[in-house]
Design an enzyme around this catalytic site. Sequence first.
Site, PDB file in Angstrom:
ATOM      1  N   TYR A  78     -19.964   2.072 -10.888  1.00  0.00           N
ATOM      2  CA  TYR A  78     -21.356   1.832 -11.274  1.00  0.00           C
ATOM      3  C   TYR A  78     -21.430   0.974 -12.528  1.00  0.00           C
ATOM      4  O   TYR A  78     -22.139  -0.040 -12.567  1.00  0.00           O
ATOM      5  CB  TYR A  78     -22.061   3.163 -11.499  1.00  0.00           C
ATOM      6  CG  TYR A  78     -23.534   3.025 -11.809  1.00  0.00           C
ATOM      7  CD1 TYR A  78     -24.431   2.588 -10.837  1.00  0.00           C
ATOM      8  CD2 TYR A  78     -24.039   3.328 -13.074  1.00  0.00           C
ATOM      9  CE1 TYR A  78     -25.784   2.459 -11.111  1.00  0.00           C
ATOM     10  CE2 TYR A  78     -25.386   3.205 -13.359  1.00  0.00           C
ATOM     11  CZ  TYR A  78     -26.257   2.761 -12.380  1.00  0.00           C
ATOM     12  OH  TYR A  78     -27.594   2.637 -12.659  1.00  0.00           O
TER      13      TYR A  78
ATOM     14  N   LYS B 270     -22.800  -2.929 -12.484  1.00  0.00           N
ATOM     15  CA  LYS B 270     -24.063  -3.219 -13.172  1.00  0.00           C
ATOM     16  C   LYS B 270     -23.851  -4.240 -14.291  1.00  0.00           C
ATOM     17  O   LYS B 270     -24.741  -5.055 -14.578  1.00  0.00           O
ATOM     18  CB  LYS B 270     -24.667  -1.926 -13.721  1.00  0.00           C
ATOM     19  CG  LYS B 270     -25.386  -1.100 -12.659  1.00  0.00           C
ATOM     20  CD  LYS B 270     -26.590  -1.836 -12.110  1.00  0.00           C
ATOM     21  CE  LYS B 270     -27.486  -0.946 -11.274  1.00  0.00           C
ATOM     22  NZ  LYS B 270     -28.712  -1.635 -10.817  1.00  0.00           N
TER      23      LYS B 270
END
Length: 242
Positions: free
Chosen positions: A165, A169
């Site tokens: 993640y 991102k």
Amino acid sequence: MNTHKIALVTGANKGIGKEIARQLGQAGFTVLAGSRDVARGEVAVKELVAEGLDAVGIQLEVTDEASVRRAAGQVDAAYGRLDVLINNAAIIPVGDDAVSRIGLGVLREAFETNVLGLVGVAQAFLPLLRKADAARIVNLSTSLASFEQVGDPESRMSTVRTLGYNSSKAAANMVTVMLANELRGTGILVNGADPGNCATDMGGWSAARTPAQGAAVAVGLATLDADGPTGQVYAEEGRLAW
């Protein structure tokens, strides 16, 4: 011809995505609520319509190129332009973990949705955004993508072991900056929105912030004036150090 501004929100069937759709609808937009699951999307749209908002469901799976192309064709046929694109759809893949432990397949899954999916959607809808008077693109970001915060051993962000993640991102932030640079002078502004840790499936239901609070950051960037910033990431408290 629809005279309202048209906004597409990916992953709009729940959580922050649905709240972004709600707030844009309340601001007078025609909201296209993108959802990979048609049935779940219809439930969300019925809820928004019952509140008196102009909302339409659209099937959109960001990792499926055919689905993305089909959705862009539907928007083109129905409206001929797109004023706002909110790239909200994202995942924390099952098994996300520290660098030393994460499976490469898990890491790949994170990038497939959070980076490649974002780029694919942006590419497909950019021709329609160019047809709007002053389009806005908002990519959902996170403090977990901030090198400054994750790199600070005193920060809580430094203790979160989700490489998939966090790194995907961070890559999405680079997409935001590079697309903003590419579109300078066109009137299209591109920014990232960090909603903070909100009470959702992804953030955990014990989180202090509400989806409405998180959504407000993205909605503010979606409705920027012509002299607004581009190529930046913002949280509720202002520009995110990243």
